[in-house]
Design a protein around this motif. Structure first.
Motif: not given
Lengths: 384, 383
Positions: A289-299, A337-342
């Motif tokens: 799940r973590t991996y999928q989430r980071s994948l979607l964030e990158n996309r 999540s992207l917003e939290r990472r600035g």
């Protein structure tokens, strides 16, 4: 508390706990080798095949004498192992059929002999049925000495030939090329497994003793990838399950010990399968799940960057609904999540049209880093 | 007349055993060929769980509901095993060894706790009571017949229908699963159908032979047949015949020695396996051994004629081609020399004159065949 102390100082309970611990130690430690050599079901065949030996030992001694019963069980267990060997090596039958045939034929012989004993009307035959499912209450202090002695013998032999057994288990042909007597070592391992089965017969019974070989080892395998740790862990799990099951069964009437011990260890197996670090199914799922989430964030990040490029406007505010539609799924969580990472900012651009997002400076840098990384991967792939 | 026969105690016992054997062999043949014999063991143990659950839910200890309910447990067992193996955290064999003891344990505990007054106690679970099948009877069309006999007849008929109708598909699945899948025969579905019927048969046979002895009826007769024949239909036929004979012989031996009838029947199937292992015409141990000996003897005879041929008509022939020289030059023991010379003479390959060994025309031909095999392909050996 007083109740617990009284319970623990009860003579029978002490016997049962000691016996169950011994049984778990030996079958746990030796079961590891059966499981790693993919011979889990040999344990099943061997444990069923001890039944005629139990009956023979009884017939020879004329009474329920654990020494002769153990000797008989070991004898017919070994005979069944031999039959499996002959059937698989010298006939066209495969392992599964050889195991099933040996298991059922020897068990049938045991049933025939048991009924023969019942016909003679021997008064002490009553305890023999307990060998089918195990009976904690039937265990005597004198039985413990025998069980302890055999466990000690099995563990000492294991320690003495540790390196050899390890090598045969993991790479038998290499062991052979070093000049080790592979067949002899494999036979000894099988006999040691038979010994472990025999030690537990009285508590677990012939039908379920197979599980005592497989389950602790299967649980231990989830926690460790080193043989040393696995054997110790498996022995401990076996002992824990043994004691838990045996004590529960001693608390009430009509509770066969074997099934309770097996269920106790099965619970440990389930927990290990789910929660063991790295191998546990739960961890694997979380990781996925973590991996999928980071994948979607990158996309999502790349989409934002590309949209900005298309519009020649680094601060272009993209509509969230458009991102949802483009990715075919809600992107709100990823954007949050992207917003939290600035990396992105929520902007008030046409509020009635829904949320809009723009890249921050670090977001643009991150996007170009991801692109370079991806391109690098593509180039590598093309170069190949 | 028929009703009298049906109520005859020995007949009903033997017929039940024979039907269990036939129904089991029909399916067991394919399980043995597909290397899934041990799934039978798993199924027959874990249906105890199903039987208890269905009994607790419906109060029925036998009958169609039981058969269907427990058959589902059998399939569930196999599904669980496959699921566990697919996580790749344990190997397939360990998965079998984990799943069925757990289900069986729950079944036995529930039996102990809630079902002590039903006829399915833990003892019957393992051994069955084929000796009492005549006690439960049922009325069919005005004829009274033992219940177990009727239900086993139905199951046997279903299994027979299954194997007859899907014979080609089953055969393909057993011998080339990949091809069966490629041709669209859905071997996985067929396999589960096979396992469902195995579970149903196990439930129907349960009262008679119990969990463990059922394994003998499924695996042992087809295994024995497999050691005797190469043809699928013969394997099924021989397996069924073995099961029938074992049931009859087992009954009489059990009565003679006053022991468990079901156990003795299962033991008799084991006797057939032993016979097939020893005396099987092509794959038996004795046949293997004599074939090995024949091959060795053939090799030795060839070595002898080649040795004689090499020295024939050359210097030293008088020394080389005699009995005494063979121990030295071919490194044979004296007893072996004597035997091989004897055999070669009987086969008309050599003639012995005093101590001198002379090749016959036939012996010379054999030597040439060994040394110059290309002539054989060119059609005939030169004179």
């Amino acid at each position: 508390m007083d109740g617990l102390i009284a319970f623990l100082s009860d003579y029978t309970i002490q016997n049962v706990m000691a016996g169950a611990a011994l049984l778990g130690l030996s079958s746990g430690a030796l079961g590891v080798f059966a499981v790693l050599r993919q011979q889990s079901l040999l344990g099943d065949a061997l444990s069923h095949a001890t039944l005629p030996g139990v009956a023979l030992g009884f017939m020879v001694a004329g009474t329920r004498n654990l020494e002769s019963i153990t000797a008989g069980a070991l004898l017919t267990g070994a005979a069944a192992a031999l039959l499996v060997l002959v059937l698989t090596r010298r006939s066209r039958l495969k392992t599964d059929a050889a195991l099933g045939a040996a298991l059922s034929i020897f068990f049938a012989l045991g049933v025939v002999l048991l009924t023969r004993i019942q016909q003679t009307g021997n008064a002490s035959q009553a305890g023999l049925d307990s060998f089918l499912f195990g009976q904690a209450a039937a265990i005597l202090r004198s039985d413990l000495w025998l069980m302890g002695g055999l466990t000690l013998l099995a563990l000492l032999l294991l320690a003495a030939f540790w390196k050899e057994f390890k090598l045969v288990t993991f790479d038998a042909s290499f062991a052979g090329s070093l000049g080790l007597p592979v067949v002899l070592l494999e036979t000894s391992l099988t006999l040691l497994i038979a010994l472990a089965i025999v030690i537990g017969l009285q508590l677990v019974g012939v039908v379920l003793m197979a599980a005592m070989i497989v389950a602790p080892a299967a649980a231990a395998r989830q926690w460790s990838r080193r043989l040393e740790q696995m054997v110790v862990l498996s022995a401990l799990i076996g002992a824990f399950g043994g004691v838990t099951g045996a004590v529960v069964s001693a608390t009430g009437p009509n509770l066969a010990t074997g099934p309770l011990i097996v269920l106790a260890i099965t619970v440990v197996v389930l927990l290990s399968l789910l929660f063991a670090p790295r191998r546990g199914l739960l961890w694997a799922e979380l990781e996925r799940r973590t991996y999928q989430r980071s994948l979607l964030e990158n996309r999502v990040l790349l989409s934002l960057s590309r949209v900005a490029q298309e519009h020649d406007d680094p601060g272009y505010a993209a509509e969230q609904g458009m991102l949802d539609a483009f990715h075919g799924r809600p992107t709100g969580a990823s954007l949050g999540s992207l917003e939290r990472r600035g990396l992105v900012n929520r902007v008030e651009h046409m509020p009635e049209e829904g949320a809009h997002w723009e890249l921050t400076d670090s977001g643009r840098r991150e996007a170009s880093r991801v692109v370079t990384q991806l391109d690098g991967g593509n180039e590598e792939r093309e170069a190949r | 007349m028929i009703s009298q026969l049906l109520l005859d105690i020995p007949f009903s016992i033997m017929a039940t055993g024979a039907l269990v054997g036939i129904a089991a062999s029909l399916l067991g043949t394919f399980l043995v060929l597909m290397r899934s014999s041990m799934l039978t063991d798993a199924i027959s143990h874990s249906i105890v769980f199903g039987i208890v659950i269905v009994w607790m839910l419906t109060g029925q200890a036998s009958g169609p509901v039981q058969i269907i309910g427990a058959a589902l447990t059998g399939v569930l067992t196999v599904l669980l095993i496959e699921m566990l193996a697919r996580t790749r955290r344990v190997k397939n064999d360990a998965a079998i060894g984990l799943v069925f003891p757990a289900l069986f344990s729950i079944g036995v505990l529930l039996l102990n706790l809630f079902a002590r007054d039903v006829h399915i106690d833990t003892h019957t679970v393992l051994l069955g009571e084929i000796g009492f099948v005549w006690l439960d009877t049922i009325q069919i069309g005005g004829t009274e017949a033992p219940l177990a006999l009727v239900s086993m007849s139905v199951i046997t008929a279903v299994n027979l229908l299954f194997v007859t109708l899907l014979y080609k598909e089953l055969k393909l699945m057993a011998f080339d699963e990949g091809l069966a899948r490629a041709l669209g025969f859905m071997p996985a579905l067929l396999f589960y159908l096979l396992l469902t019927l195995t579970s149903a048969t196990a439930v129907a046979a349960f009262d008679a032979v119990g969990a463990v002895l059922f394994v003998a009826f499924v695996i042992v007769p087809p295994s024995a047949a497999y050691l005797v024949t190469d043809r699928l239909w013969r394997m099924i036929l021989y397996g069924s015949v073995i099961a029938v004979v074992a049931s009859v012989a087992g009954y009489y031996l059990a009565v003679l020695w006053n022991v468990s009838i079901g156990g003795m029947m299962a033991l008799c199937t084991g006797a057939f396996l032993l016979l097939a292992l020893l005396f099987g015409p092509r794959y038996g141990l004795i046949a293997q051994e004599s074939r090995r000996r024949r091959q060795h003897a053939g090799i030795d005879r060839r070595a002898l004629v080649v040795h004689l041929f090499n020295h024939e008509g050359r210097a030293g022939e008088e020394e080389e081609n005699r009995v005494a020289a063979l121990t030295e030059h071919l490194h044979w023991r004296a007893t072996k020399v004597e035997r091989i010379v004897h055999e070669a003479e009987d086969a008309g390959l050599i003639r012995v004159e005093a101590e001198k060994l002379n090749l016959t025309e036939r012996g010379r031909g054999l030597a040439r065949e060994v040394l110059e095999p290309w002539h054989r392909e060119e059609g005939g050996l030169p004179a």
